[in-house]
Motif scaffolding. Structure first.
Motif, PDB file in Angstrom:
ATOM      1  N   ILE A  28     -36.042   6.149 -20.052  1.00 21.05           N
ATOM      2  CA  ILE A  28     -36.304   7.248 -21.066  1.00 21.05           C
ATOM      3  C   ILE A  28     -37.797   7.541 -20.989  1.00 21.05           C
ATOM      4  CG2 ILE A  28     -36.534   7.922 -23.354  1.00 21.05           C
ATOM      5  CD1 ILE A  28     -34.236   5.818 -24.013  1.00 21.05           C
ATOM      6  N   SER A  29     -37.943   8.700 -20.768  1.00 15.42           N
ATOM      7  CA  SER A  29     -39.503   9.098 -20.778  1.00 15.42           C
ATOM      8  C   SER A  29     -39.735   9.790 -22.081  1.00 15.42           C
ATOM      9  CB  SER A  29     -39.627  10.303 -19.745  1.00 15.42           C
ATOM     10  OG  SER A  29     -40.950  11.021 -20.017  1.00 15.42           O
ATOM     11  N   SER A  30     -38.975  10.610 -22.803  1.00 16.29           N
ATOM     12  CA  SER A  30     -39.424  11.041 -24.119  1.00 16.29           C
ATOM     13  C   SER A  30     -38.071  11.360 -25.013  1.00 16.29           C
ATOM     14  CB  SER A  30     -40.352  12.338 -23.973  1.00 16.29           C
ATOM     15  OG  SER A  30     -39.753  13.183 -23.429  1.00 16.29           O
ATOM     16  N   ILE A  31     -38.227  11.300 -26.121  1.00 19.27           N
ATOM     17  CA  ILE A  31     -37.171  11.841 -26.916  1.00 19.27           C
ATOM     18  C   ILE A  31     -37.534  12.790 -27.769  1.00 19.27           C
ATOM     19  CG2 ILE A  31     -35.509  11.012 -28.907  1.00 19.27           C
ATOM     20  CD1 ILE A  31     -35.712   8.206 -27.653  1.00 19.27           C
ATOM     21  N   ASN A  32     -36.493  13.966 -27.820  1.00 21.69           N
ATOM     22  CA  ASN A  32     -36.845  15.081 -28.619  1.00 21.69           C
ATOM     23  C   ASN A  32     -35.953  14.843 -30.198  1.00 21.69           C
ATOM     24  OD1 ASN A  32     -38.343  16.466 -26.703  1.00 21.69           O
ATOM     25  ND2 ASN A  32     -36.387  17.164 -25.750  1.00 21.69           N
ATOM     26  N   ALA A  33     -35.240  15.507 -30.244  1.00 17.61           N
ATOM     27  CA  ALA A  33     -34.334  15.476 -31.712  1.00 17.61           C
ATOM     28  C   ALA A  33     -33.480  14.019 -31.331  1.00 17.61           C
ATOM     29  CB  ALA A  33     -33.513  16.541 -31.946  1.00 17.61           C
ATOM     30  N   MET A  34     -33.237  13.476 -32.804  1.00 18.26           N
ATOM     31  CA  MET A  34     -32.200  12.388 -33.132  1.00 18.26           C
ATOM     32  C   MET A  34     -31.611  12.799 -34.328  1.00 18.26           C
ATOM     33  SD  MET A  34     -35.074   9.403 -32.393  1.00 18.26           S
ATOM     34  CE  MET A  34     -34.061   8.142 -31.824  1.00 18.26           C
ATOM     35  N   ALA A  35     -30.184  12.667 -34.301  1.00 13.98           N
ATOM     36  CA  ALA A  35     -29.215  13.143 -35.204  1.00 13.98           C
ATOM     37  C   ALA A  35     -28.116  12.300 -35.480  1.00 13.98           C
ATOM     38  CB  ALA A  35     -28.925  14.510 -34.840  1.00 13.98           C
ATOM     39  N   TRP A  36     -27.581  12.352 -36.627  1.00 11.44           N
ATOM     40  CA  TRP A  36     -26.329  11.788 -36.830  1.00 11.44           C
ATOM     41  C   TRP A  36     -25.223  12.721 -37.292  1.00 11.44           C
ATOM     42  CZ3 TRP A  36     -25.449   6.676 -36.560  1.00 11.44           C
ATOM     43  CH2 TRP A  36     -26.690   5.829 -36.531  1.00 11.44           C
ATOM     44  N   TYR A  37     -24.116  12.499 -36.732  1.00 10.80           N
ATOM     45  CA  TYR A  37     -22.774  13.262 -37.071  1.00 10.80           C
ATOM     46  C   TYR A  37     -21.844  12.245 -37.560  1.00 10.80           C
ATOM     47  CZ  TYR A  37     -24.829  17.089 -33.840  1.00 10.80           C
ATOM     48  OH  TYR A  37     -25.579  18.095 -33.567  1.00 10.80           O
ATOM     49  N   ARG A  38     -20.993  13.038 -38.143  1.00 13.05           N
ATOM     50  CA  ARG A  38     -19.659  12.213 -38.559  1.00 13.05           C
ATOM     51  C   ARG A  38     -18.397  13.046 -38.369  1.00 13.05           C
ATOM     52  NH1 ARG A  38     -20.781  11.957 -45.224  1.00 13.05           N
ATOM     53  NH2 ARG A  38     -20.380  14.106 -45.806  1.00 13.05           N
ATOM     54  N   GLN A  39     -17.400  12.069 -38.337  1.00 15.73           N
ATOM     55  CA  GLN A  39     -16.047  12.699 -38.031  1.00 15.73           C
ATOM     56  C   GLN A  39     -14.909  12.003 -38.717  1.00 15.73           C
ATOM     57  OE1 GLN A  39     -14.826  13.170 -33.925  1.00 15.73           O
ATOM     58  NE2 GLN A  39     -13.325  14.713 -34.391  1.00 15.73           N
ATOM     59  N   ALA A  40     -14.498  12.416 -39.882  1.00 16.35           N
ATOM     60  CA  ALA A  40     -13.302  11.829 -40.349  1.00 16.35           C
ATOM     61  C   ALA A  40     -11.922  12.332 -39.846  1.00 16.35           C
ATOM     62  CB  ALA A  40     -13.193  12.517 -42.098  1.00 16.35           C
ATOM     63  N   PRO A  41     -10.861  11.640 -40.086  1.00 14.23           N
ATOM     64  CA  PRO A  41      -9.322  11.737 -39.611  1.00 14.23           C
ATOM     65  C   PRO A  41      -8.940  13.158 -39.811  1.00 14.23           C
ATOM     66  CG  PRO A  41      -9.493   9.454 -40.597  1.00 14.23           C
ATOM     67  CD  PRO A  41     -10.899  10.254 -41.010  1.00 14.23           C
ATOM     68  N   GLY A  42      -8.594  13.806 -38.706  1.00 10.95           N
ATOM     69  CA  GLY A  42      -8.176  15.067 -38.894  1.00 10.95           C
ATOM     70  C   GLY A  42      -9.111  16.284 -39.019  1.00 10.95           C
ATOM     71  N   LYS A  43     -10.451  15.768 -39.145  1.00 11.78           N
ATOM     72  CA  LYS A  43     -11.431  16.654 -39.187  1.00 11.78           C
ATOM     73  C   LYS A  43     -12.384  16.915 -38.013  1.00 11.78           C
ATOM     74  CE  LYS A  43     -11.573  16.596 -44.201  1.00 11.78           C
ATOM     75  NZ  LYS A  43     -12.495  16.490 -45.531  1.00 11.78           N
ATOM     76  N   GLU A  44     -13.154  18.155 -37.924  1.00 15.56           N
ATOM     77  CA  GLU A  44     -14.068  18.175 -36.920  1.00 15.56           C
ATOM     78  C   GLU A  44     -15.298  17.406 -37.066  1.00 15.56           C
ATOM     79  OE1 GLU A  44     -12.813  22.539 -35.300  1.00 15.56           O
ATOM     80  OE2 GLU A  44     -14.890  22.251 -35.871  1.00 15.56           O
ATOM     81  N   ARG A  45     -16.012  16.987 -36.015  1.00 15.59           N
ATOM     82  CA  ARG A  45     -17.241  16.154 -36.225  1.00 15.59           C
ATOM     83  C   ARG A  45     -18.318  17.138 -36.561  1.00 15.59           C
ATOM     84  NH1 ARG A  45     -19.089  12.715 -31.194  1.00 15.59           N
ATOM     85  NH2 ARG A  45     -17.010  11.900 -31.314  1.00 15.59           N
ATOM     86  N   GLY A  46     -19.222  16.802 -37.376  1.00 17.68           N
ATOM     87  CA  GLY A  46     -20.068  17.698 -38.368  1.00 17.68           C
ATOM     88  C   GLY A  46     -21.307  16.804 -38.319  1.00 17.68           C
ATOM     89  N   MET A  47     -22.611  17.713 -38.421  1.00 21.10           N
ATOM     90  CA  MET A  47     -23.887  17.039 -38.437  1.00 21.10           C
ATOM     91  C   MET A  47     -24.037  16.645 -39.859  1.00 21.10           C
ATOM     92  SD  MET A  47     -27.296  17.621 -39.506  1.00 21.10           S
ATOM     93  CE  MET A  47     -27.421  19.451 -39.771  1.00 21.10           C
ATOM     94  N   VAL A  48     -24.573  15.582 -39.819  1.00 21.21           N
ATOM     95  CA  VAL A  48     -25.145  15.048 -40.964  1.00 21.21           C
ATOM     96  C   VAL A  48     -26.566  15.154 -41.367  1.00 21.21           C
ATOM     97  CG1 VAL A  48     -25.370  12.621 -42.537  1.00 21.21           C
ATOM     98  CG2 VAL A  48     -23.042  13.270 -41.008  1.00 21.21           C
ATOM     99  N   ALA A  49     -27.278  14.731 -40.226  1.00 20.32           N
ATOM    100  CA  ALA A  49     -28.603  14.713 -40.497  1.00 20.32           C
ATOM    101  C   ALA A  49     -29.387  14.969 -39.145  1.00 20.32           C
ATOM    102  CB  ALA A  49     -29.227  13.603 -41.425  1.00 20.32           C
ATOM    103  N   VAL A  50     -30.409  15.619 -39.154  1.00 27.63           N
ATOM    104  CA  VAL A  50     -31.318  15.658 -37.672  1.00 27.63           C
ATOM    105  C   VAL A  50     -32.983  15.375 -38.123  1.00 27.63           C
ATOM    106  CG1 VAL A  50     -31.556  18.152 -37.906  1.00 27.63           C
ATOM    107  CG2 VAL A  50     -31.810  16.728 -35.632  1.00 27.63           C
ATOM    108  N   ILE A  51     -33.594  14.589 -37.148  1.00 25.99           N
ATOM    109  CA  ILE A  51     -34.942  14.702 -37.212  1.00 25.99           C
ATOM    110  C   ILE A  51     -35.600  15.175 -35.968  1.00 25.99           C
ATOM    111  CG2 ILE A  51     -34.914  12.022 -36.696  1.00 25.99           C
ATOM    112  CD1 ILE A  51     -37.186  11.736 -38.444  1.00 25.99           C
ATOM    113  N   SER A  52     -36.628  16.069 -36.054  1.00 29.65           N
ATOM    114  CA  SER A  52     -37.249  16.288 -34.733  1.00 29.65           C
ATOM    115  C   SER A  52     -38.301  15.297 -34.272  1.00 29.65           C
ATOM    116  CB  SER A  52     -37.995  17.532 -35.020  1.00 29.65           C
ATOM    117  OG  SER A  52     -38.977  17.443 -35.886  1.00 29.65           O
TER     118      SER A  52
END
Length: 123
Positions: A28-52
């Protein structure tokens, strides 16, 4: 290559707390955004939180005021502190990190996902 290792999931009662961690390793040289997503059974994956890279944060409406995302740049790690957990927070949680890595011919962009960690909120 860049690898992400998540930890901290588990079973918790409603109203309880959990802290998820996601550590990135590799060329790794550098990191931009870091995020958490979640996916419940039968549902699409969605963004929970992101930090720049500058520390700006954004949250899904469903978790505002209960979840806090943070990062430790020295450790290439992102955290998700989850408080006042509800049964509807039950899902597999995935971290996502993008940035630049050292490749064969110089710097290359990367966008990597963790393997997922299960969070179950139930009495």
């Amino acid at each position: 290559q860049v690898q992400l290792v998540e930890s901290g999931g588990g079973l918790v009662q409603p109203g309880g707390s959990l802290r998820l961690s996601c550590a990135a390793s590799g060329t790794i040289s550098s990191i931009n955004a870091m995020a958490w997503y979640r996916q419940a059974p039968g549902k699409e994956r969605g963004m929970v939180a992101v930090i720049s890279s500058g520390g700006n944060t954004n949250y899904a409406d469903s978790v505002k005021g209960r979840f806090t995302i943070s990062r430790d740049n020295a450790k290439n790690t992102v955290y998700l502190q989850m408080n006042s957990l509800k049964p509807e927070d039950t899902a597999a949680y995935y971290c996502n990190i993008d940035g630049l890595k050292y490749g064969k011919y110089g710097l290359e962009s990367f966008d990597s996902w963790g393997q997922g960690t299960q969070v179950t909120v139930s009495s």
